[in-house]
Design a protein around this motif. Structure first.
Motif, short mmCIF file in Angstrom:
data_model
loop_
_atom_site.label_atom_id
_atom_site.label_comp_id
_atom_site.label_asym_id
_atom_site.label_seq_id
_atom_site.Cartn_x
_atom_site.Cartn_y
_atom_site.Cartn_z
N SER A 14 -11.97 -0.16 -2.16
CA SER A 14 -13.10 -0.82 -3.04
C SER A 14 -12.75 -0.75 -4.58
O SER A 14 -12.83 -1.52 -5.31
CB SER A 14 -14.39 -0.42 -2.48
N ALA A 40 -9.39 -2.69 -5.40
CA ALA A 40 -9.63 -3.97 -5.35
C ALA A 40 -10.40 -4.40 -6.68
O ALA A 40 -10.07 -5.23 -7.40
CB ALA A 40 -10.58 -4.37 -4.01
N ARG A 55 -13.70 -10.35 -6.44
CA ARG A 55 -13.40 -9.57 -5.04
C ARG A 55 -13.59 -10.45 -3.99
O ARG A 55 -12.69 -10.31 -3.12
CB ARG A 55 -14.83 -8.79 -5.19
N GLU A 56 -14.06 -11.72 -3.75
CA GLU A 56 -13.97 -12.55 -2.41
C GLU A 56 -12.91 -13.12 -2.41
O GLU A 56 -12.19 -13.33 -1.25
CB GLU A 56 -15.24 -13.49 -2.60
N ILE A 109 -3.98 -10.05 4.91
CA ILE A 109 -3.98 -8.76 4.92
C ILE A 109 -2.82 -8.14 4.39
O ILE A 109 -3.03 -7.10 3.75
CB ILE A 109 -4.33 -7.97 6.33
N ARG A 153 -10.43 -10.53 -0.84
CA ARG A 153 -10.78 -10.22 0.49
C ARG A 153 -10.47 -11.39 1.24
O ARG A 153 -10.39 -10.97 2.67
CB ARG A 153 -12.33 -9.99 0.61
N TYR A 204 -2.95 -8.19 0.79
CA TYR A 204 -4.19 -7.61 0.11
C TYR A 204 -3.74 -5.97 0.33
O TYR A 204 -3.79 -5.15 -0.77
CB TYR A 204 -5.38 -7.32 1.16
N LYS A 205 -3.01 -5.25 1.13
CA LYS A 205 -2.68 -4.03 1.15
C LYS A 205 -1.47 -3.76 0.36
O LYS A 205 -1.49 -2.91 -0.10
CB LYS A 205 -2.23 -3.77 2.76
#
Length: 135
Positions: free
Chosen positions: A84, A87, A107-108, A115, A111, A118-119
Motif C-alpha cells: 500500500s 502504491a 490508487r484504483e 498483476i 489496482r 502492478y508487481k
C-alpha cells in the motif's frame, strides 16, 4: 497455533536483506517508465506507458502517505515492504497526464492494472527506496 501458521521471521529477514543487496547493485533510476505489453484502459484512459519521477518525492510526500495509511488502519513497520505504501508512492510520483493535462492515475487505477505490471511497478518503487538505504 499450528506449524503452518508460524511465520519463519529469520527466512523473511534473510529474503529482505538479499533484496536490499540486489537493489543496491542495480543502476540508479530516479525516473522510471513502465511500458505495458498491450495498451491498458481504465476509466476511459488508455496508456501504453506511465512515467514515475521518484526523485520528485519529498519528505512531505512520505508523511502524507504514512498519514493516509494510518487513517485507513494500516500500520507501517517497513514501508519499503508494504504494498500500500509503495502504491501510494507511485500515485504521487506519476507524471503521466491525460489529453487535458489532468492527473488520472490514482490508487484504483493502479489496482486495476494487470498483476504483472502492478508487481513490477511496486518492485521498482521498492528498489528505489532500498538503493537509498533502509528507512
Amino acid at each position: 497455533m499450528s506449524k503452518e501458521n508460524i511465520i519463519d521471521y529469520k527466512e523473511e529477514a534473510a529474503l529482505a536483506v538479499a533484496e536490499e543487496k540486489k537493489a543496491k547493485t542495480q543502476p540508479e533510476e530516479g525516473v522510471y517508465i513502465h511500458k505495458f505489453e498491450k495498451p491498458f484502459t481504465y476509466n476511459d484512459n488508455t496508456v501504453t506507458e506511465l512515467t514515475f519521477d521518484w526523485d520528485a518525492l519529498t519528505g512531505g510526500d512520505y508523511d502524507a502517505i504514512e498519514e493516509e495509511l494510518v487513517r485507513k488502519g494500516i500500520t507501517l513497520v517497513l514501508p519499503e515492504y508494504t504494498g500500500s505504501f509503495l502504491a501510494y508512492m507511485a500515485v504521487r510520483s506519476c507524471t503521466t497526464r491525460n489529453a487535458n493535462g489532468l492527473r488520472f492515475v490514482d490508487r484504483e487505477f493502479l489496482r486495476a492494472m494487470p498483476i504483472r505490471d502492478y508487481k513490477a511497478l511496486l518492485g521498482k518503487a521498492r528498489s528505489f527506496l532500498l538503493r537509498r538505504g533502509s528507512m
